[in-house]
Design an enzyme around this catalytic site. Structure first.
Site, PDB file in Angstrom:
ATOM      1  N   ARG C 256     -47.885 100.196  30.225  1.00 12.90           N
ATOM      2  CA  ARG C 256     -47.053  99.889  29.053  1.00 12.90           C
ATOM      3  C   ARG C 256     -45.598  99.946  29.520  1.00 12.90           C
ATOM      4  NH1 ARG C 256     -46.679 104.668  25.344  1.00 12.90           N
ATOM      5  NH2 ARG C 256     -44.530 104.673  26.074  1.00 12.90           N
ATOM      6  N   HIS C 260     -43.799 103.027  23.138  1.00 15.17           N
ATOM      7  CA  HIS C 260     -45.067 102.998  22.404  1.00 15.17           C
ATOM      8  C   HIS C 260     -44.942 102.047  21.206  1.00 15.17           C
ATOM      9  CE1 HIS C 260     -48.661 104.181  20.312  1.00 15.17           C
ATOM     10  NE2 HIS C 260     -47.948 104.550  19.277  1.00 15.17           N
ATOM     11  N   TYR C 269     -39.877 111.167  27.972  1.00 14.71           N
ATOM     12  CA  TYR C 269     -41.068 111.701  28.656  1.00 14.71           C
ATOM     13  C   TYR C 269     -41.452 110.996  29.960  1.00 14.71           C
ATOM     14  CZ  TYR C 269     -43.130 107.981  25.743  1.00 14.71           C
ATOM     15  OH  TYR C 269     -43.404 106.797  25.121  1.00 14.71           O
TER      16      TYR C 269
END
Ligand SMILES: Cc1ncc(C[n+]2csc(CCOP(=O)(O)OP(=O)(O)O)c2C)c(N)n1
Ligand SMILES: Cc1ncc(C[n+]2csc(CCOP(=O)(O)OP(=O)(O)O)c2C)c(N)n1
Ligand SMILES: [Mg+2]
Ligand SMILES: [Mg+2]
Lengths: 369, 335, 369, 335
Positions: C256, C260, C269
């Site tokens: 990805r 998100h 993160y």
């Protein structure tokens, strides 16, 4: 369900011969004769408990009983591999395990008589009370094991579950969490070939022990009617857990010789051939042959065991028959730890209601109807 | 100190982690990320990944392993990321968390706190705006609370974590950014009880009961009504299970009129229980039937039309009108 | 997550070189140049859709958007392996798949603009609308496939899900049922390495494709940024499904590249190194190199593709901006097929309530603030 | 023909399997064994294992695969073996079954029937005596019904399976062996609607509303009261969602007194909704507040004391006394 691709570990064959197993041998090398005899005695007593309870159910003293007939080796072998501070999360069928943990017969029977929803104090036996929701307890065991890591303890938790349970999402999630957090939990699956009327082949076409490696959890398939092999396998898993090796999975291949519960009629879904086949693999017979042939068991020892089994059976019957019914108002107890005004009010009203019947009707003590 | 509701929850979690080594946090994205709403921001850094635990993506396991941790004496605080994701954990909550204490006749305690951001009004996609509280209020063995402001959020969370009973803690996410003064050091022993309702606006004509996200709206309605000369007493339930009926009864016995408002659907929403109980206990004081101003009995609608589902100031005032028997009310009719 | 013990199937390397794969080669031997170009065009357009929608979200025209940037090969390769009557059960991220199934841009955007909880008619596209509850749709796909067997059809269902989803109980139960009933379902896992902020290593320490064999479901790991390999792998699974081979599991190892969703901030993160690493494996770049080097793509073809992407982007922007808000009373529609007096009453009352505002307030049309 | 309730359900399933090739049955132990209550006895033998499907042991999957089957045009009838085992399937029911029709704006129908043996009074262990109906009544998008007698069991099951909406069908297992006349061939078109309540005993003093397992008890209470000169009108709700309020309103407007009885816990049990709604719609006719005679707000107790939890004839009569304002009533008090 033994599968060509997965070896079925065994130490004592169905005919009572000791065979070697590369992995397991070292885990039973320390056993002296008395320990071996004790394993047999445990199985003998547990079978007696099972028979006595089944009889009590037939006599109307118990509402229900889930027999463990045929699974004595799986239960005794596994529980006897554990230390007292290892914590056990059982299903409803681990009554043999409960006996070995020191549960009083009364505390074992309470659930099945309908006087209690549990039985013993989990912290006394380091064993949770029977779990009825299939698979649920595998998560509890995993969480407990996560807690052991947090506490820096070297013990472990062990979850019992059946072949049917392996289909439940909770069992999967338990393995995911156990693997992710390397929790010291032993997943102990008693594949007794049946989930009520459903053969294990409906849950899986391949060995259940084959699931665990997909999570990174080592697993093995063990002859669940071979108490020595089960003991060794569980020691293998327990050793892994205690030494930072994380979770393990054991599939004990065994057989439910009796009905699912006393309410079940297995003749509706399985034939006698299968039963006969498994009868030949009986866990008690083989251990007796093994011990006798090795000169470790004589008549004297056997009659001592029989006497002990008689005593336990008598304790069981007495506990059952003398069980007092719970107090009516006990239904309101322990719902909450702290005060709960709404429930307290319901309780007060019910008490007042019961008092209406005082002296006037048989309902007075036992409640209406 | 002025804190937003999320900051107040964060402070409450921090305080609980400091005070009791047995408190552990479990949830999806609560660690490194600090939660999708940043409620747990900084906690993993300060308390370590063994106490603030990012879990695999599985709600049944979040609750189920918390049960196991509770068996071992921990006080797990679980985060369910959004209201609509609590249902995969429903079985563990209803059959285990709620029942284990009674099942074991008091031997095993389940001091879990389950945090659930809930409710609508923030323009989210499906499953992110649910109001599932009634399911848990109907479940014996659980406590259910919902703070409406930062101070309560802080205090009630600490009380929930300290409670030996399992507590569902519903966070009104549309009020997450509301800021208010929070006293962080007031001792819990002098705080209002976790189970106590609170009169947040005194009034004489109508009693208006709400909780969580709609308390602010109820207060706004009271202000608006005051301008028209109508005096509304607003009660913030705070605890949804058990409900503290005493202040509600006291109020209704004065006003004779009760309006209840929540976002959840009407049928068997909390309004039903409150209406039934207050009718039972104050029948002779009621001038009219209790009025419910609630969400409709529909799956949560797309966000562009959620305003039609959610009670707002106007719908609450319409309910008040109805309770007062004023002519233009339409929120419910006796046919 | 490529794991030494499981081969990662690949047909086109990150640098655009065609390599052989014993299993997969036969499944792409029929592809002509136009088909290869089409795969690239699909990816190009889908990337453009993704960029345009992301921009629209930034401009306040969409409430949210889940980018698929980086996953184009996984989505295009898989969906292009299917026939029209194969039925797809997607998550929220399969907007590239929806495009290939012929979804109008309006029907793709509805959910993300907040005007609808779904979008297209599932039976027109043979594709369910986006599923938000993680893992849920794997059971629907399995049930659908069980239905295909009952109907004697030779088609299949395919469920998309993420690496995070593999931890959900539902995904496990779906595999149990699929294996038990030998349902023609393809489990297509896009392992994009992240579940919001959680790295795939938190869900599993071992390859996700390793789960399936434990159920008796054949699986493979494929380079998810290699559109050719994904196409071939999905054809392998589809062929198995169509010829009575039952379920299969594909782990498409991809990444990805974006957030998100547009509400997410991945800098909290994950670091840039990882992003750069995966940037070098970009699915579009490698296909472009492969095609260009093979002389299958020239400037003319490229500008035709760009023009088509422009047109789709324009359609998308127009559809988004011209979206009418739903009618207030639409919230009461389709809750039930048959009459429901209580809901009808709520609707009538709300209508009467709305009419109070008629002419008198801006709330009149839009409902009370 | 005289049939027990289980035989009537079996006949209803058989008829549905015969009438519509798209009907399939899914559940644990429903095939070879014929169900733990023998409700599906003989059906696998007669219709084959492709239509009467023994599933692996997983409730979420039973519901979830039924959703997939419904996508493909089937009409799945799922059996949940006991009430307490429905919770692992809760997410699929609440987030999928209930919402898919609305989510897809009518494109996808969910004509599932979910059969759930429910309620207590049969001496079972934990999790085998639950009354979870309120959870589903609170869930928009579902229909919930519960027959109280063999004829209704047969007819309503056929209606449920024929319905294009998802239906939870709650079987009062303690009435399983009650036998009564069932007309198997009466056309569905002339049968009472699935959603219609029914007055099962006419009366003038008090309206007594119940459903499923307690209808028999309610009728017995009416007989006992008649002996004392009290005339109870008993209404069998039959449909729990939606509730058919018309006969209840009509009755309460005559009697002015309402008693509601169910086994589920009181808080947010169906009694709450009925009391609230009837108060809303009949306020001026009520002589007293509606009275609820229900289970307590406790986890289901061990079977040896379940009689203390379950409303029985005496407790219902006590509720009736209270509704009549008679002195010796104690089932509820206004304090
Ligand atoms: C969630 C749930 N579903 C269904 C049941 C009903 N039930 C009780 S035991 C059983 C079979 C369990 O089989 P298995 O896991 O193999 O354990 P065994 O009884 O053979 O020891 C079933 C279906 C249950 N107790 N819990
Ligand atoms: C049951 C459930 N729990 C939590 C969420 C919140 N959530 C949405 S997406 C997501 C991560 C999913 O990760 P993955 O399966 O890898 O799919 P990806 O987003 O990477 O495509 C989470 C936790 C959800 N939608 N559903
Ligand atoms: Mg079994
Ligand atoms: Mg992912």
């Amino acid at each position: 369900m033994a599968h060509s691709a997965m070896p079925l570990h065994q130490l004592v064959t169905a005919s009572g011969t000791r065979v070697a197993d590369e992995l397991l041998d070292e885990f039973v090398s320390d056993l002296d004769d008395q320990t071996l005899r004790n394993l047999y005695e445990d199985m003998l007593i547990v079978r007696r408990i099972d028979a006595e309870a089944t009889a009590l159910q037939r006599q109307g003293q118990l509402a229900l009983w889930p027999p463990l007939l045929g699974q004595e080796a799986s239960q005794i072998g596994s529980v006897r591999a554990l230390e007292h501070d290892d914590f056990i999360f059982p299903t409803y069928r681990e009554n043999g395990v409960a006996y070995c943990r020191g549960a009083s017969m009364g505390s074992v029977l309470g659930v099945w008589r309908g006087v209690s929803n549990s039985g013993w104090d989990p912290y006394e036996l380091n064993m949770a009370t029977p779990q009825i929701i299939i698979g649920s307890q595998t998560l509890h065991a995993t969480g407990y094991a996560m807690g052991l890591v947090l506490d820096g303890k070297e013990s472990l938790s062990l979850a019992y579950f059946g072949d049917g349970a392996t289909s439940q999402g909770d069992v999967h999630e338990a393995m995911v969490f156990a693997a992710s957090f390397q929790a010291p939990v032993v997943f102990f699956c008693q594949n007794n070939h049946w989930a009520i009327s459903e053969p294990v082949g409906l849950q899986s076409h391949v060995p259940l022990a084959g699931r665990a490696p997909g999570y990174g959890i080592p697993s093995l398939q063990v002859d669940g009617n071979d108490v020595l092999a089960v003991l060794a396998a569980t020691r293998w898993a327990a050793h892994r857990a205690r030494t930072g090796g994380g979770p393990s999975f054991i599939e004990a291949v065994t057989y439910r010789m009796g009905a699912h519960t006393t309410a079940d009629d297995p003749t509706r879904y399985r034939g006698v051939t299968e039963l006969e086949e498994w009868g030949a693999k009986d866990p008690l017979t083989r251990m007796r042959t093994f011990l006798t042939n090795a000169g470790k068991l004589d008549d004297e020892a056997e009659s001592a065991m029989a006497a002990k089994a008689d005593a336990v059976a008598a304790e069981l019957r007495a506990a059952c028959i003398n069980f007092p019914d719970p107090e009516p108002l006990s239904v309101f107890e322990h719902v909450y730890v702290d005060d709960h005004p709404i429930l307290a009010r319901q309780r007060d009203h019910y008490l007042a209601y019961l008092s209406l019947f005082e002296g006037s009707s048989p309902a007075a003590q036992g409640g209406a109807s | 100190m002025k804190l937003s509701l999320t900051q107040a929850i964060n402070a409450g979690l921090r305080r609980a982690l400091e005070d009791d080594p047995k408190v552990v946090l479990l949830g999806e994205d609560i660690g490194t990320l600090g939660g999708v709403f940043r409620v747990t921001d900084g906690l993993m850094k300060d308390f370590g990944s063994h106490r603030v635990i990012d879990t695999p993506l599985a709600e049944s396991a979040i609750i189920g392993t918390a049960v196991g941790l509770a068996y071992r004496g921990f006080r797990p605080v679980c985060e369910i990321q959004f209201d609509g994701f609590i249902y995969p954990g429903f079985d563990q909550i209803v059959s285990q968390v709620a029942k284990l204490h009674a099942r074991t006749r008091g031997a095993v305690r389940m001091p879990l706190t389950i945090r659930v951001p809930f409710g609508g009004g923030i323009g989210s996609p499906e499953h992110h705006s649910e109001s599932p509280e009634a399911y848990f209020v109907h479940t014996s063995g659980l406590r259910v609370i919902s703070p409406s402001n930062p101070q309560d959020a802080y205090t009630m969370l600490r009380q929930a974590i300290a409670s030996d009973d399992p507590v569902l803690y519903f966070e009104p996410k549309r009020r997450y950014h509301a800021k208010d003064e929070v006293m962080l050091d007031a001792p819990l022993s002098t705080a209002p009880l976790m189970g106590a309702a609170r009169v947040v606006a005194a009034g004489t004509d109508v009693t208006l009961v709400s909780y969580g996200p709609l308390v602010r709206t109820a207060l706004d309605a009271a202000s608006a009504a005051a301008a028209e000369g109508i005096s509304i007493e607003v009660i913030d339930l705070r605890s949804l299970s058990p409900i503290d009926y005493l202040p509600v009864m006291e109020s209704v016995r004065r006003t004779g009129r009760l309006v209840i408002s929540h976002e959840a659907g009407q049928t068997l929403g909390l309004g039903a229980e409150i209406a039934a109980t207050i009718t039972e206990r104050c029948f002779n004081y009621l001038e009219v039937a209790p009025v419910r101003v609630t969400g409709f009995d529909i799956p949560y609608p797309p966000s562009k039309v959620e305003k039609h589902h959610l009670p707002d100031l106007d719908r609450i005032l319409d309910g008040v009108d109805r309770a007062l028997g004023r002519p233009n009310s339409h929120s419910g009719m006796e046919d």
